[in-house]
Design a protein around this motif. Sequence first.
Motif, PDB file in Angstrom:
ATOM      1  N   ARG A  47       0.901  -1.163  -0.098  1.00 22.28           N
ATOM      2  CA  ARG A  47       0.147   0.012  -0.188  1.00 22.28           C
ATOM      3  C   ARG A  47       0.871   1.318   0.132  1.00 22.28           C
ATOM      4  O   ARG A  47       1.958   1.289   0.701  1.00 22.28           O
ATOM      5  CB  ARG A  47      -0.918  -0.112   1.445  1.00 22.28           C
ATOM      6  N   ASN A  48       0.557   2.442  -0.703  1.00 21.23           N
ATOM      7  CA  ASN A  48       1.356   3.396  -0.527  1.00 21.23           C
ATOM      8  C   ASN A  48       0.647   4.578   0.060  1.00 21.23           C
ATOM      9  O   ASN A  48      -0.261   4.117   0.957  1.00 21.23           O
ATOM     10  CB  ASN A  48       1.531   4.141  -2.220  1.00 21.23           C
ATOM     11  N   HIS A  49       1.386   5.854   0.124  1.00 16.73           N
ATOM     12  CA  HIS A  49       0.950   6.791   1.037  1.00 16.73           C
ATOM     13  C   HIS A  49      -0.408   7.304   0.988  1.00 16.73           C
ATOM     14  O   HIS A  49      -0.879   7.943   1.673  1.00 16.73           O
ATOM     15  CB  HIS A  49       2.043   7.835   0.874  1.00 16.73           C
ATOM     16  N   ARG A  50      -0.984   6.878  -0.169  1.00 17.64           N
ATOM     17  CA  ARG A  50      -2.475   7.309  -0.450  1.00 17.64           C
ATOM     18  C   ARG A  50      -3.350   6.322  -0.328  1.00 17.64           C
ATOM     19  O   ARG A  50      -4.684   6.372  -0.748  1.00 17.64           O
ATOM     20  CB  ARG A  50      -2.419   7.742  -2.123  1.00 17.64           C
ATOM     21  N   SER A  51      -2.784   5.122   0.085  1.00 14.91           N
ATOM     22  CA  SER A  51      -3.883   3.787   0.442  1.00 14.91           C
ATOM     23  C   SER A  51      -3.970   3.134  -0.573  1.00 14.91           C
ATOM     24  O   SER A  51      -4.904   2.135  -0.683  1.00 14.91           O
ATOM     25  CB  SER A  51      -5.036   4.102   1.251  1.00 14.91           C
ATOM     26  N   ASP A  52      -3.555   3.616  -1.873  1.00 13.99           N
ATOM     27  CA  ASP A  52      -3.580   2.802  -3.110  1.00 13.99           C
ATOM     28  C   ASP A  52      -2.914   1.183  -2.820  1.00 13.99           C
ATOM     29  O   ASP A  52      -1.823   1.279  -2.266  1.00 13.99           O
ATOM     30  CB  ASP A  52      -3.048   3.320  -4.316  1.00 13.99           C
ATOM     31  N   GLU A 109      -7.892   3.379  -3.957  1.00 13.30           N
ATOM     32  CA  GLU A 109      -8.679   2.895  -2.675  1.00 13.30           C
ATOM     33  C   GLU A 109     -10.288   2.874  -3.395  1.00 13.30           C
ATOM     34  O   GLU A 109     -10.946   2.067  -2.698  1.00 13.30           O
ATOM     35  CB  GLU A 109      -8.681   3.898  -1.602  1.00 13.30           C
TER      36      GLU A 109
END
Length: 126
Positions: A47-52, A109
């Motif tokens: 998961r990345n910092h944008r919650s993707d 997300e």
Amino acid sequence: MNLVFEPKWDKALPDTDRRKIEQIFQNSVQHNTVDKQMTFTALWQARNHRSDLLVTVLINNYSRQACSFSNTTLQYVEDDVVKAEKQFTLERVFVPPDSSMPWTFIFPESSFTDFPIILHGNLVYK
């Protein structure tokens, strides 16, 4: 089967990741398969910092034609439950016949269909 890299990946991929991908390719990808199709071999998820959700796989093209992704719907599935679904059009992804190529598919997300996401799933065609 041949292992190929998209040119930008080829330049930017760290040596440790390249070795992992090569090892998984050698140990997991079926060679000389009778059932000619396209499959995915899971490499890793994050998961990345944008919650993707970032799902990195080997795209295995067993067919005699190059494959690409144009309005292709993929699902991220964990324990037989669809956790995310998204339609992909990827102009840079062109997998030659009888080849495997690593790629990261990004599910925002907003594409999540079920929670929680545990990061141990697979990609499948819808």
